[in-house]
Write a protein that holds these residues in place. Structure first.
Motif, PDB file in Angstrom:
ATOM      1  N   VAL A  54       0.965   0.822   9.833  1.00 48.50           N
ATOM      2  CA  VAL A  54       0.582   1.501   8.609  1.00 48.50           C
ATOM      3  C   VAL A  54       2.100   1.426   7.755  1.00 48.50           C
ATOM      4  CG1 VAL A  54       0.054   3.535   7.282  1.00 48.50           C
ATOM      5  CG2 VAL A  54      -0.966   2.939   9.285  1.00 48.50           C
ATOM      6  N   ILE A  55       1.937   1.142   6.651  1.00 45.27           N
ATOM      7  CA  ILE A  55       3.307   0.985   5.664  1.00 45.27           C
ATOM      8  C   ILE A  55       3.046   1.871   4.499  1.00 45.27           C
ATOM      9  CG2 ILE A  55       2.774  -1.139   4.578  1.00 45.27           C
ATOM     10  CD1 ILE A  55       5.660  -1.794   4.539  1.00 45.27           C
ATOM     11  N   ALA A  56       3.931   2.523   4.144  1.00 47.20           N
ATOM     12  CA  ALA A  56       3.969   3.503   2.838  1.00 47.20           C
ATOM     13  C   ALA A  56       4.143   2.323   1.689  1.00 47.20           C
ATOM     14  CB  ALA A  56       4.729   4.575   2.641  1.00 47.20           C
ATOM     15  N   VAL A  57       3.354   2.818   0.565  1.00 46.25           N
ATOM     16  CA  VAL A  57       3.662   1.908  -0.762  1.00 46.25           C
ATOM     17  C   VAL A  57       4.294   2.724  -1.457  1.00 46.25           C
ATOM     18  CG1 VAL A  57       2.597   0.949  -2.790  1.00 46.25           C
ATOM     19  CG2 VAL A  57       1.558   0.903  -0.517  1.00 46.25           C
ATOM     20  N   LYS A  58       5.574   2.444  -2.052  1.00 49.21           N
ATOM     21  CA  LYS A  58       6.507   3.091  -3.031  1.00 49.21           C
ATOM     22  C   LYS A  58       6.664   2.514  -4.283  1.00 49.21           C
ATOM     23  CE  LYS A  58       9.019   5.054   0.991  1.00 49.21           C
ATOM     24  NZ  LYS A  58      10.268   5.136   1.797  1.00 49.21           N
ATOM     25  N   ALA A  59       7.560   2.908  -5.089  1.00 45.38           N
ATOM     26  CA  ALA A  59       7.550   2.426  -6.523  1.00 45.38           C
ATOM     27  C   ALA A  59       8.445   1.163  -6.333  1.00 45.38           C
ATOM     28  CB  ALA A  59       8.407   3.302  -7.053  1.00 45.38           C
ATOM     29  N   ASN A  60       8.981   0.766  -5.433  1.00 43.37           N
ATOM     30  CA  ASN A  60       9.506  -0.588  -5.464  1.00 43.37           C
ATOM     31  C   ASN A  60       8.461  -1.824  -5.377  1.00 43.37           C
ATOM     32  OD1 ASN A  60       8.568  -0.322  -2.700  1.00 43.37           O
ATOM     33  ND2 ASN A  60      10.614  -1.048  -1.956  1.00 43.37           N
ATOM     34  N   GLN A  61       7.317  -1.470  -5.316  1.00 41.37           N
ATOM     35  CA  GLN A  61       5.958  -2.436  -5.276  1.00 41.37           C
ATOM     36  C   GLN A  61       5.362  -1.845  -6.365  1.00 41.37           C
ATOM     37  OE1 GLN A  61       5.823  -5.178  -3.526  1.00 41.37           O
ATOM     38  NE2 GLN A  61       7.596  -4.894  -2.515  1.00 41.37           N
ATOM     39  N   PRO A  62       5.523  -1.856  -7.644  1.00 43.57           N
ATOM     40  CA  PRO A  62       4.862  -1.478  -8.763  1.00 43.57           C
ATOM     41  C   PRO A  62       3.621  -1.910  -9.078  1.00 43.57           C
ATOM     42  CG  PRO A  62       6.610  -2.692  -9.622  1.00 43.57           C
ATOM     43  CD  PRO A  62       6.775  -2.586  -8.116  1.00 43.57           C
ATOM     44  N   ASN A  63       3.320  -3.142  -8.775  1.00 40.06           N
ATOM     45  CA  ASN A  63       2.100  -3.658  -9.015  1.00 40.06           C
ATOM     46  C   ASN A  63       1.038  -3.432  -7.951  1.00 40.06           C
ATOM     47  OD1 ASN A  63       2.898  -5.223 -11.069  1.00 40.06           O
ATOM     48  ND2 ASN A  63       3.333  -7.180 -10.003  1.00 40.06           N
ATOM     49  N   LEU A  64       1.581  -3.372  -6.583  1.00 44.96           N
ATOM     50  CA  LEU A  64       0.583  -2.848  -5.652  1.00 44.96           C
ATOM     51  C   LEU A  64       0.532  -1.269  -5.749  1.00 44.96           C
ATOM     52  CD1 LEU A  64      -1.029  -3.556  -2.903  1.00 44.96           C
ATOM     53  CD2 LEU A  64       1.182  -3.245  -2.007  1.00 44.96           C
ATOM     54  N   LEU A  65       1.195  -0.511  -6.186  1.00 41.48           N
ATOM     55  CA  LEU A  65       1.100   0.882  -6.151  1.00 41.48           C
ATOM     56  C   LEU A  65      -0.073   1.256  -7.216  1.00 41.48           C
ATOM     57  CD1 LEU A  65       1.770   3.816  -5.224  1.00 41.48           C
ATOM     58  CD2 LEU A  65       4.078   3.568  -6.852  1.00 41.48           C
ATOM     59  N   ALA A  66       0.432   0.569  -8.379  1.00 40.97           N
ATOM     60  CA  ALA A  66      -0.729   0.734  -9.754  1.00 40.97           C
ATOM     61  C   ALA A  66      -2.164   0.281  -9.337  1.00 40.97           C
ATOM     62  CB  ALA A  66      -0.235  -0.085 -10.828  1.00 40.97           C
ATOM     63  N   TYR A  67      -2.101  -0.859  -8.506  1.00 39.83           N
ATOM     64  CA  TYR A  67      -3.543  -1.172  -8.019  1.00 39.83           C
ATOM     65  C   TYR A  67      -4.166  -0.120  -7.248  1.00 39.83           C
ATOM     66  CZ  TYR A  67      -7.083  -3.634  -5.301  1.00 39.83           C
ATOM     67  OH  TYR A  67      -8.448  -4.052  -4.712  1.00 39.83           O
ATOM     68  N   LEU A  68      -3.297   0.336  -6.121  1.00 42.70           N
ATOM     69  CA  LEU A  68      -4.007   1.418  -5.300  1.00 42.70           C
ATOM     70  C   LEU A  68      -4.321   2.652  -5.854  1.00 42.70           C
ATOM     71  CD1 LEU A  68      -1.503   1.194  -2.271  1.00 42.70           C
ATOM     72  CD2 LEU A  68      -3.883   0.165  -2.344  1.00 42.70           C
ATOM     73  N   ARG A  69      -3.566   3.054  -7.062  1.00 43.12           N
ATOM     74  CA  ARG A  69      -3.768   4.324  -7.703  1.00 43.12           C
ATOM     75  C   ARG A  69      -5.175   4.175  -8.525  1.00 43.12           C
ATOM     76  NH1 ARG A  69       1.974   5.226 -10.093  1.00 43.12           N
ATOM     77  NH2 ARG A  69       2.791   6.597  -8.414  1.00 43.12           N
ATOM     78  N   THR A  70      -5.777   3.038  -8.767  1.00 44.64           N
ATOM     79  CA  THR A  70      -7.239   2.818  -9.380  1.00 44.64           C
ATOM     80  C   THR A  70      -8.286   2.524  -8.494  1.00 44.64           C
ATOM     81  OG1 THR A  70      -6.843   0.429  -9.574  1.00 44.64           O
ATOM     82  CG2 THR A  70      -5.933   1.681 -11.323  1.00 44.64           C
ATOM     83  N   GLN A  71      -8.195   2.286  -7.236  1.00 51.00           N
ATOM     84  CA  GLN A  71      -9.129   1.876  -6.288  1.00 51.00           C
ATOM     85  C   GLN A  71      -9.872   3.028  -5.792  1.00 51.00           C
ATOM     86  OE1 GLN A  71     -10.096  -1.422  -6.001  1.00 51.00           O
ATOM     87  NE2 GLN A  71      -8.879  -1.191  -7.737  1.00 51.00           N
ATOM     88  N   PHE A  72      -9.244   4.201  -5.645  1.00 43.30           N
ATOM     89  CA  PHE A  72      -9.926   5.331  -4.905  1.00 43.30           C
ATOM     90  C   PHE A  72     -10.969   6.094  -5.921  1.00 43.30           C
ATOM     91  CE2 PHE A  72      -6.573   4.638  -2.054  1.00 43.30           C
ATOM     92  CZ  PHE A  72      -7.294   4.982  -0.921  1.00 43.30           C
ATOM     93  N   GLU A  73     -10.821   5.693  -7.135  1.00 43.48           N
ATOM     94  CA  GLU A  73     -11.705   6.469  -8.236  1.00 43.48           C
ATOM     95  C   GLU A  73     -13.088   5.684  -7.982  1.00 43.48           C
ATOM     96  OE1 GLU A  73     -10.812   9.441  -9.202  1.00 43.48           O
ATOM     97  OE2 GLU A  73      -8.716   8.791  -8.102  1.00 43.48           O
TER      98      GLU A  73
END
Length: 107
Positions: free
Chosen positions: A20-39
């Motif tokens: 398991v790996i944390a997604v942080k601000a250094n991967q902005p595209n992936l972080l933005a994508y993950l924020r939208t997927q749980f809704e």
């Protein structure tokens, strides 16, 4: 030394390990994508945990999503996405944070 998570992911997967790996601000595209997927997609599971210790009160809500679509191809092996929402108080000061992780499988 420049850290490249995608290269690390490849090494772990090629050795047939899971992690398991944390997604942080250094991967902005992936972080933005993950924020939208749980809704729009209901999580596979949700766990709520409340903890009180000394001057801290913490509520953690962990949601697991196993519907993976639209992630950049260099993130090979992603099996699940995990969101951890923490809220509570520390020394009577309120806090709130949300973290995202990805679970990979080398099998």
């Amino acid at each position: 030394m420049h850290y490249t998570p995608k290269k690390t992911v490849g090494q772990i997967i090629s050795s047939e390990n899971d992690y398991v790996i944390a997604v942080k601000a250094n991967q902005p595209n992936l972080l933005a994508y993950l924020r939208t997927q749980f809704e729009p997609i209901p999580p596979l599971s949700v766990n709520l945990h409340i903890e009180q210790c000394r001057d801290r009160y913490t509520q953690r809500k962990v949601s697991v999503l196993d519907t993976i679509a639209g992630i950049e191809p260099q993130w090979l092996g992603i099996q699940q996405m995990i969101r951890v929402e923490r809220t509570g108080t520390r020394a009577n000061q309120p806090f709130s944070e949300t973290m995202f992780d990805r679970q990979f499988s080398g099998n």
